[in-house]
Design a protein around this motif. Structure first.
Motif, PDB file in Angstrom:
ATOM      1  N   LEU A  78       0.811  -1.215   0.000  1.00  0.00           N
ATOM      2  CA  LEU A  78       0.000   0.000   0.000  1.00  0.00           C
ATOM      3  C   LEU A  78       0.848   1.271   0.000  1.00  0.00           C
ATOM      4  O   LEU A  78       0.399   2.313  -0.480  1.00  0.00           O
ATOM      5  N   ASN A  79       2.027   1.197   0.551  1.00  0.00           N
ATOM      6  CA  ASN A  79       2.903   2.358   0.714  1.00  0.00           C
ATOM      7  C   ASN A  79       4.039   2.235  -0.289  1.00  0.00           C
ATOM      8  O   ASN A  79       5.102   1.702   0.002  1.00  0.00           O
ATOM      9  N   SER A  80       3.805   2.742  -1.503  1.00  0.00           N
ATOM     10  CA  SER A  80       4.747   2.531  -2.604  1.00  0.00           C
ATOM     11  C   SER A  80       4.594   3.638  -3.626  1.00  0.00           C
ATOM     12  O   SER A  80       3.574   4.348  -3.663  1.00  0.00           O
ATOM     13  N   ASP A  81       5.617   3.781  -4.454  1.00  0.00           N
ATOM     14  CA  ASP A  81       5.541   4.753  -5.542  1.00  0.00           C
ATOM     15  C   ASP A  81       4.755   4.229  -6.731  1.00  0.00           C
ATOM     16  O   ASP A  81       4.446   4.989  -7.653  1.00  0.00           O
ATOM     17  N   GLN A  82       4.430   2.940  -6.733  1.00  0.00           N
ATOM     18  CA  GLN A  82       3.648   2.347  -7.803  1.00  0.00           C
ATOM     19  C   GLN A  82       2.583   1.439  -7.201  1.00  0.00           C
ATOM     20  O   GLN A  82       2.829   0.776  -6.200  1.00  0.00           O
ATOM     21  N   PRO A  83       1.380   1.398  -7.803  1.00  0.00           N
ATOM     22  CA  PRO A  83       0.360   0.471  -7.301  1.00  0.00           C
ATOM     23  C   PRO A  83       0.763  -0.973  -7.582  1.00  0.00           C
ATOM     24  O   PRO A  83       1.524  -1.238  -8.510  1.00  0.00           O
ATOM     25  N   TYR A  84       0.253  -1.890  -6.782  1.00  0.00           N
ATOM     26  CA  TYR A  84       0.592  -3.299  -6.986  1.00  0.00           C
ATOM     27  C   TYR A  84      -0.007  -3.844  -8.280  1.00  0.00           C
ATOM     28  O   TYR A  84       0.474  -4.830  -8.834  1.00  0.00           O
ATOM     29  N   ALA A  85      -1.087  -3.194  -8.779  1.00  0.00           N
ATOM     30  CA  ALA A  85      -1.719  -3.588 -10.040  1.00  0.00           C
ATOM     31  C   ALA A  85      -2.482  -2.387 -10.577  1.00  0.00           C
ATOM     32  O   ALA A  85      -2.949  -1.534  -9.809  1.00  0.00           O
ATOM     33  N   ALA A  86      -2.632  -2.331 -11.884  1.00  0.00           N
ATOM     34  CA  ALA A  86      -3.322  -1.210 -12.518  1.00  0.00           C
ATOM     35  C   ALA A  86      -4.817  -1.468 -12.560  1.00  0.00           C
ATOM     36  O   ALA A  86      -5.267  -2.599 -12.755  1.00  0.00           O
ATOM     37  N   GLY A  87      -5.601  -0.401 -12.380  1.00  0.00           N
ATOM     38  CA  GLY A  87      -7.046  -0.509 -12.444  1.00  0.00           C
ATOM     39  C   GLY A  87      -7.691   0.743 -11.889  1.00  0.00           C
ATOM     40  O   GLY A  87      -7.027   1.630 -11.345  1.00  0.00           O
ATOM     41  N   GLU A  88      -9.021   0.837 -12.028  1.00  0.00           N
ATOM     42  CA  GLU A  88      -9.737   2.022 -11.584  1.00  0.00           C
ATOM     43  C   GLU A  88      -9.580   2.233 -10.080  1.00  0.00           C
ATOM     44  O   GLU A  88      -9.448   3.361  -9.611  1.00  0.00           O
ATOM     45  N   TYR A 144      -3.186 -10.425  -4.549  1.00  0.00           N
ATOM     46  CA  TYR A 144      -2.909  -9.906  -3.209  1.00  0.00           C
ATOM     47  C   TYR A 144      -4.182  -9.463  -2.501  1.00  0.00           C
ATOM     48  O   TYR A 144      -4.312  -9.618  -1.287  1.00  0.00           O
ATOM     49  N   PHE A 145      -5.104  -8.860  -3.241  1.00  0.00           N
ATOM     50  CA  PHE A 145      -6.393  -8.476  -2.668  1.00  0.00           C
ATOM     51  C   PHE A 145      -7.499  -9.325  -3.277  1.00  0.00           C
ATOM     52  O   PHE A 145      -7.401  -9.767  -4.424  1.00  0.00           O
ATOM     53  N   SER A 146      -8.543  -9.518  -2.502  1.00  0.00           N
ATOM     54  CA  SER A 146      -9.704 -10.263  -2.993  1.00  0.00           C
ATOM     55  C   SER A 146     -10.541  -9.400  -3.917  1.00  0.00           C
ATOM     56  O   SER A 146     -10.457  -8.159  -3.909  1.00  0.00           O
ATOM     57  N   ALA A 147     -11.377 -10.066  -4.688  1.00  0.00           N
ATOM     58  CA  ALA A 147     -12.348  -9.378  -5.537  1.00  0.00           C
ATOM     59  C   ALA A 147     -13.652  -9.184  -4.770  1.00  0.00           C
ATOM     60  O   ALA A 147     -14.059 -10.053  -4.002  1.00  0.00           O
ATOM     61  N   PHE A 148     -14.277  -8.049  -4.984  1.00  0.00           N
ATOM     62  CA  PHE A 148     -15.647  -7.888  -4.520  1.00  0.00           C
ATOM     63  C   PHE A 148     -16.561  -8.720  -5.428  1.00  0.00           C
ATOM     64  O   PHE A 148     -16.278  -8.856  -6.628  1.00  0.00           O
ATOM     65  N   PRO A 149     -17.630  -9.296  -4.893  1.00  0.00           N
ATOM     66  CA  PRO A 149     -18.562 -10.037  -5.757  1.00  0.00           C
ATOM     67  C   PRO A 149     -19.029  -9.154  -6.915  1.00  0.00           C
ATOM     68  O   PRO A 149     -19.516  -8.037  -6.690  1.00  0.00           O
ATOM     69  N   GLN A 150     -18.891  -9.634  -8.129  1.00  0.00           N
ATOM     70  CA  GLN A 150     -19.168  -8.795  -9.289  1.00  0.00           C
ATOM     71  C   GLN A 150     -20.626  -8.366  -9.360  1.00  0.00           C
ATOM     72  O   GLN A 150     -20.918  -7.244  -9.809  1.00  0.00           O
ATOM     73  N   GLY A 190     -21.301   2.574  -6.409  1.00  0.00           N
ATOM     74  CA  GLY A 190     -19.975   3.120  -6.139  1.00  0.00           C
ATOM     75  C   GLY A 190     -19.001   2.139  -5.538  1.00  0.00           C
ATOM     76  O   GLY A 190     -17.982   2.548  -4.971  1.00  0.00           O
ATOM     77  N   LEU A 191     -19.280   0.839  -5.657  1.00  0.00           N
ATOM     78  CA  LEU A 191     -18.360  -0.175  -5.175  1.00  0.00           C
ATOM     79  C   LEU A 191     -17.424  -0.535  -6.328  1.00  0.00           C
ATOM     80  O   LEU A 191     -17.741  -1.358  -7.175  1.00  0.00           O
ATOM     81  N   VAL A 192     -16.272   0.113  -6.373  1.00  0.00           N
ATOM     82  CA  VAL A 192     -15.315  -0.068  -7.463  1.00  0.00           C
ATOM     83  C   VAL A 192     -14.568  -1.383  -7.256  1.00  0.00           C
ATOM     84  O   VAL A 192     -14.071  -1.665  -6.165  1.00  0.00           O
ATOM     85  N   GLN A 193     -14.472  -2.176  -8.326  1.00  0.00           N
ATOM     86  CA  GLN A 193     -13.817  -3.482  -8.237  1.00  0.00           C
ATOM     87  C   GLN A 193     -12.313  -3.330  -8.067  1.00  0.00           C
ATOM     88  O   GLN A 193     -11.702  -2.362  -8.539  1.00  0.00           O
ATOM     89  N   ASN A 194     -11.695  -4.298  -7.396  1.00  0.00           N
ATOM     90  CA  ASN A 194     -10.250  -4.293  -7.228  1.00  0.00           C
ATOM     91  C   ASN A 194      -9.542  -4.597  -8.539  1.00  0.00           C
ATOM     92  O   ASN A 194     -10.090  -5.283  -9.416  1.00  0.00           O
ATOM     93  N   PRO A 195      -8.308  -4.097  -8.690  1.00  0.00           N
ATOM     94  CA  PRO A 195      -7.574  -4.266  -9.956  1.00  0.00           C
ATOM     95  C   PRO A 195      -7.435  -5.729 -10.358  1.00  0.00           C
ATOM     96  O   PRO A 195      -7.159  -6.610  -9.538  1.00  0.00           O
ATOM     97  N   GLY A 196      -7.660  -5.972 -11.632  1.00  0.00           N
ATOM     98  CA  GLY A 196      -7.485  -7.289 -12.187  1.00  0.00           C
ATOM     99  C   GLY A 196      -8.703  -8.174 -12.128  1.00  0.00           C
ATOM    100  O   GLY A 196      -8.760  -9.206 -12.803  1.00  0.00           O
ATOM    101  N   TRP A 197      -9.696  -7.782 -11.326  1.00  0.00           N
ATOM    102  CA  TRP A 197     -10.902  -8.598 -11.182  1.00  0.00           C
ATOM    103  C   TRP A 197     -12.110  -7.950 -11.855  1.00  0.00           C
ATOM    104  O   TRP A 197     -13.231  -8.407 -11.683  1.00  0.00           O
ATOM    105  N   GLU A 198     -11.879  -6.868 -12.633  1.00  0.00           N
ATOM    106  CA  GLU A 198     -12.980  -6.154 -13.262  1.00  0.00           C
ATOM    107  C   GLU A 198     -13.706  -7.044 -14.285  1.00  0.00           C
ATOM    108  O   GLU A 198     -13.096  -7.873 -14.932  1.00  0.00           O
TER     109      GLU A 198
END
Length: 620
Positions: free
Chosen positions: A259-269, A598-604, A612-620
């Motif tokens: 979470l504390n980085s100059d780059q996100p762990y994955a790209a996404g909204e 690394y993070f779980s997906a919210f149920p689609q 306004g429940l934005v999906q986690n990166p990679g699970w869109e």
């Protein structure tokens, strides 16, 4: 967060259902939960008496995170453990969520839980239909909003209950934060005409959790600990010490590179909106973790009671039993947040002790990699290249190894265990030990060649009727978190950082860490120490993801076949690759793992509702 809309939109005018649910199966002491005389109960009725009002909070207590399988309650992994996703454990329950969802690589945002009564299950590491955390949060706010109207309750107790309610909400949010990142902020009971809360940023979520904990810490009527006179009845209730400790855990997690980085762990909204990272690296986040740990230890020096369990505290007076007492038993000085659910069954017959079956059927199979982490009894590293170590790898080791694994030649149900395989090239001199594959030591639980003792203990009469806990947070974690935060903030280990780790090691009689380590070496030592101390306590998985240790997920693991000469007692130990067995993980295959895990997906289907429940990166 499945059915989150349902949980947010329901106005509870009649409390009959939740009062009834709150009164099932959970006990803080003997009499904490009792069913009311009728389920035809309204809010006015419940909050007209102290007796009923107290039971409202019990619903929120009922669903606190709990990592063990117990009769009537199931982990979301179905006879598996989240440790099966790490390098410490290999799952061999073919129908567990670990096997069917994660090892197969089939996890996605559409995975749903099937009814808990069937083996054909797709249980995942977190799902609201099993955890009921949003319901528990709602009920905590119901208590918070209404307890002041109770006529026969002292104001001091009302303030204490409100502090407990806030801390319960903080625990649930802290737990979900580690699975999802930023979350919708629910800071009240949501009415039907209220606007649905959108997913908050990571910073807003962290601020919400820390704000709740700061309020709890500031509450004069919230106790530092459960007093001795109240322990028998109220052991398991939340305390101020736990609030200090949870604050340190949260701040350490969010200061870490995930979470504390100059780059996100994955790209996404969600990354673009800073819901899954802060948007930058800031060294001062480590300082906040340092400060939180220091605040805990300063408060401890003023208030006392909590400390590492020592061998002089237990009987038999041995290091291994001090460690066992620390994680296993209720009411010790060790546990800052203790979750109670029920006791082990008085009967050990199949199907009546779910945890015992989970271990017996292969949910808890420790790996060679985990076995190798534990040092020698003098504190030096275990090394297969050392002839003395390799000749008998089961003696003169860290006592925590003996309490985490069942080792050949160690105690087992009051006798010496014989837990070796039959050597295929010499069946006469290297025969199978009499305990191999017998009774409770089922062949499924020995798929890695190594047996788990922790939680199952000796898998015998010692379990019967034993009152256990889930140690959601132990003081040992504060020592090791403090050491880690000091190392990261200062660019290397300080004297205080060494002392914290050495205090935890000294509890089991180990010598201190070697001095002169670099920042990276000390970090590795701390993470290994956490694995040895907290195996099967749901710590390792979150350590791996917060440090983005992809290699621990993608590198195939090993079992260890152990053979013993019946004449001279010499051992032959042969590692074997788990990737070559029927328990291969998709993550070990090329392209089988991605940082999106690394993070779980919210149920689609929940995301698709558009509030306004934005999906986690990679699970869109």
């Amino acid at each position: 967060m499945k059915n989150i809309r349902k949980h947010f939109h329901v106005i509870i005018l009649a409390l009959g259902l939740f009062v009834t649910m709150a009164c099932e199966d959970l006990a803080f002491g003997d009499k904490f939960l009792q069913k009311p005389p009728s389920t035809d109960v309204t809010i006015d009725t419940v909050f007209s008496t102290a007796e009923y009002a107290r039971r409202v909070l019990s619903y929120s207590y009922q669903y606190l995170p709990y990592g063990l399988e117990t009769s009537g309650y199931y982990t979301t992994m179905w006879l598996g453990t989240i440790e099966g996703l790490t390098d410490l454990n290999c799952d061999n329950v073919g129908y567990s969520g670990v096997q069917r969802v994660y090892y197969s690589g089939s996890y996605n945002s559409s995975v749903e839980n099937t009814p808990r009564a069937t083996y054909m299950t797709t249980k995942i590491r977190f799902n609201e239909s099993e955890t009921h955390m949003w319901s528990a949060i709602r009920h905590a706010w119901i208590l918070f909003n209404n307890v002041d109207r109770v006529p026969d309750m002292a104001q001091t107790e009302k303030e204490r209950l409100k502090a407990e309610a806030k801390m319960l909400v903080a625990i649930y949010y802290a737990h979900m934060l580690r699975h999802y990142g930023g979350l919708p902020i629910v800071n009240k009971v949501i009415a039907a005409d209220d606007e649905m809360p959108k997913r908050a940023t990571l910073q807003e979520t962290v601020d919400f959790i820390i704000g709740l904990l700061d309020d709890v810490i500031a509450c004069q009527d919230f106790p530092w600990r459960i007093s001795d006179e109240d322990m028998a009845q109220w052991d398991g209730r939340l305390t101020k010490a736990g609030a200090y400790g949870l604050k340190a855990r949260v701040l350490l997690f969010v200061a870490s590179p995930l979470l504390n980085s100059d780059q996100p762990y994955a790209a996404g909204e969600a990354s673009n909106q800073h819901m899954t990272w802060f948007g930058n690296y800031d060294r001062e986040r480590w300082k906040k973790a340092v400060d939180a740990c220091e605040a805990f230890f300063n408060a401890l020096s003023q208030n006392g009671f909590y400390r590492l369990v020592q061998k002089n505290d237990v009987s038999p007076n041995e290091y291994r039993y001090a460690f066992r007492n620390a994680y296993f038993d209720r009411g010790t000085t060790e546990t800052l947040i203790s979750v109670h659910r029920n006791i082990y069954s008085a009967s050990l017959s199949a199907g009546q002790l779910v945890l015992w079956n989970a271990i017996r059927w292969g949910g808890y199979n420790p790996t060679k990699e985990y076995f190798d982490m534990f040092p020698m009894a003098d504190g030096s590293d275990f090394d297969w290249n050392n002839p003395e170590h390799a000749a008998n790898p089961f003696i003169n080791r860290d006592p925590r190894l003996n309490e985490t694994f069942i080792l050949d030649g160690d105690i087992y149900q009051g006798r010496t265990v014989e837990l070796t395989q039959e050597y295929p090239n010499d069946k006469i001199n290297y025969p199978k030990g009499k305990d191999w594959g017998q009774g409770a030591m089922h062949s499924l639980s020995l798929k890695t060649g190594l047996a788990c003792r922790k939680w199952g203990l000796d898998r015998g009469s010692e379990l019967s009727g034993h009152v256990i806990q889930w140690p959601h947070l132990r003081i040992a974690e504060l020592y090791l978190s403090y050491a880690e935060a000091l190392n990261e903030y200062n660019g290397g280990p300080t004297g205080q950082a060494y002392q914290c780790v050495n205090d935890v090691r000294a509890r089991v009689g180990l010598g201190g860490l070697k001095t002169g380590m670099t920042q990276e070496q000390f970090r590795e030592a701390v993470l290994r120490e956490r694995a040895c101390e907290f195996g099967y306590e749901e710590v390792r998985f979150f350590d791996l993801i917060r440090w983005k240790m992809e290699d621990k997920f993608t590198t195939p693991l090993h079992g260890l076949n152990v053979y013993k000469n019946k004449e001279d007692g010499t051992y032959i130990c042969e590692p074997f690759s788990l990737a070559e067995t029927d328990r291969n993980r998709a993550w070990w295959n090329a392209g089988g793992f991605s940082s999106i895990w690394y993070f779980s997906a919210f149920p689609q289907d929940e995301v698709n509702k558009g509030y306004g429940l934005v999906q986690n990166p990679g699970w869109e």
